[in-house]
Design a protein around this motif. Structure first.
Motif, short mmCIF file in Angstrom:
data_model
loop_
_atom_site.label_atom_id
_atom_site.label_comp_id
_atom_site.label_asym_id
_atom_site.label_seq_id
_atom_site.Cartn_x
_atom_site.Cartn_y
_atom_site.Cartn_z
N ILE A 79 4.19 -7.69 -5.43
CA ILE A 79 3.06 -7.19 -6.19
C ILE A 79 2.64 -8.21 -7.25
O ILE A 79 1.46 -8.54 -7.40
N LEU A 267 2.39 0.31 -8.20
CA LEU A 267 1.27 0.30 -7.26
C LEU A 267 0.06 1.00 -7.85
O LEU A 267 -1.07 0.49 -7.77
N GLY A 271 -2.63 -1.44 -9.40
CA GLY A 271 -3.76 -1.28 -8.49
C GLY A 271 -5.01 -0.86 -9.24
O GLY A 271 -6.11 -1.37 -8.98
N SER A 345 2.93 -11.66 0.38
CA SER A 345 1.56 -11.69 -0.17
C SER A 345 0.56 -12.19 0.87
O SER A 345 -0.51 -11.60 1.05
N VAL A 359 -3.21 -5.18 -4.35
CA VAL A 359 -1.82 -4.80 -4.64
C VAL A 359 -1.24 -4.03 -3.46
O VAL A 359 -0.08 -4.25 -3.07
N VAL A 363 2.21 -4.70 -0.80
CA VAL A 363 3.21 -3.72 -0.37
C VAL A 363 3.29 -3.66 1.15
O VAL A 363 4.37 -3.62 1.74
#
Length: 410
Positions: A79, A267, A271, A345, A359, A363
């Motif tokens: 993240i 998240l 996010g 990523s 983001v 994940v």
């Protein structure tokens, strides 16, 4: 015979049949989100493949919980790394910083008997200071992030060896171990399932469906093209089915792992920042076109500085989670973690040129690697072949990104 042929050539060609507006909206939506949809489909394919290959072992409740706890620290790093890459930079020091923070937490709790809560806070503060130290040289001195974080990788790895004197320190207090190994406590009457997990799953389901409804209403209010109603309902049903299945799987074991709550908080929080907050939009702007962003009034130095402070803080959190899972601070902790985070990523949708990524994509990329690792271990594939397969997956993901950009350019 010749005359008729000439007439056929001169006659105007019939226009191709027009596509329905709903189909056009669907294709445009899929095209604009090709990378994220592609990785999500790839994740589902990998899950189904290993579920069949392992005779159903992959999705057993205990293995799903183990998968979350086993990859929690990588997802946390991914993240932060996604945000760094969106800003147009890279961080090679996160693996060494994970080891250094784990070593410092071990010194505080094992050597000096510090309670685990203040030790955790100090560990996170150490990570933030380390991120600020690197962010200062990158943002205000102007040294490339590759060089600064490469130096940080060597520096923090050496400090880890110095602090631990080449030996592991253990054990940690039980409360600290629960960060990585614990589950939320059971409450309420006895049932066959974990009651708090069922409540959390219901809450997540309601929030996700309401978000889908809100987004669709907003698109209609601005007269934007939306996917057909039938397809949108199908999407909502698929989301509901996935949430229910995942909730029941966790609830049939020990419930939601504590590390999963941490990841969900990151998240949701980060996010929202990247989607809606001013600083998040500035990060995208700097990664997409730094010169134009500066001319638009974006304070590039401050934004880049904050990006690396955030990365340092998340690396410290990942270091605490990893140390808690091992129940020891070890000199060899965090080896190649930076490569795992970078790979997650890029698999999750980041672009080498910056300015692209989410983001949630980080994940998804982390889960792709995590399921690959877990599934290949379950079927007995050696670590040497695992590295080869993960390298091919990364190459395919980046190659797909380049192909998608070229197609969009044409």
């Amino acid at each position: 015979m010749t005359t008729s042929t000439t007439l056929r050539k001169d006659s105007p060609a019939e226009p191709p049949p027009a596509r329905p507006a709903a189909l056009t909206a669907l294709l445009d939506s899929m095209r604009s989100n090709m990378r994220q949809y592609g990785m999500l489909v790839a994740l589902l394919f990998i899950v189904v493949l290993f579920q069949i290959w392992t005779d159903g072992t992959l999705l057993l409740p205990n293995n799903v919980s183990n998968l979350i706890q086993q990859n929690g620290y990588i997802l946390i790093l991914a993240i932060g790394m996604m945000i760094v890459i969106i800003a147009g930079h890279i961080d090679l020091s996160v693996g060494s910083l994970v080891a250094f923070v784990g070593a410092m937490s071990a010194v505080m709790m094992v050597k000096h008997d510090m309670p685990w809560v203040p030790a955790l806070v100090l560990s996170l503060l150490i990570g933030a200071v380390a991120g600020a130290w690197q962010g200062f040289f990158i943002a205000y001195v102007g040294i490339p992030s590759f060089i600064v974080t490469l130096a940080g990788m060597l520096l923090f790895r050496g400090l880890t060896q110095i602090v631990l004197e080449g030996q592991s320190l253990a054990p940690f207090p039980e409360g600290f171990q629960n960060i990585a190994k614990g589950f939320i406590p059971e409450m309420g009457p006895y049932t066959q399932y974990h009651n708090p997990t069922l409540l959390l799953g219901l809450l997540a389901l309601v929030v996700l469906i309401l978000r889908e409804v809100r987004d669709r209403k907003r698109q209609l209010a601005y007269e934007l093209e939306v996917v057909p109603t039938g397809l949108w309902v199908t999407k909502c049903v698929a989301i509901a089915a996935a949430v229910i299945a995942f909730t029941l799987t966790l609830a049939s074991f020990h419930g939601v792992p504590v590390v999963m709550l941490i990841m969900c908080a990151l998240l949701i929080g980060l996010g929202y920042v990247m989607r809606n907050a001013v600083v998040g939009r500035h990060v995208y702007a700097l990664g997409g076109n730094k010169a134009a962003a500066k001319l638009s009034g974006v304070k590039d130095k401050r934004v880049i500085f904050l990006v690396f402070v955030n990365m340092g803080l998340l690396a410290a959190l990942a270091g605490c989670v990893y140390a808690a899972r091992l129940n020891a601070g070890t000199p060899q902790a965090g080896l190649n973690f930076e490569l795992e985070a970078i790979a997650a990523s890029f698999i999750g949708g980041a672009s080498m040129s910056g300015g692209v990524g989410t983001v949630m994509g980080a994940v998804i990329g982390g889960l792709v690697l995590g399921v690959l690792n877990n599934g290949m271990s379950l079927v007995g594939i050696g670590t040497d072949y695992q590295q080869v397969i993960k390298g091919l997956v990364l190459l395919a993901a980046v190659g797909f990104d380049i192909w998608n950009k070229r197609k969009a350019g044409r």
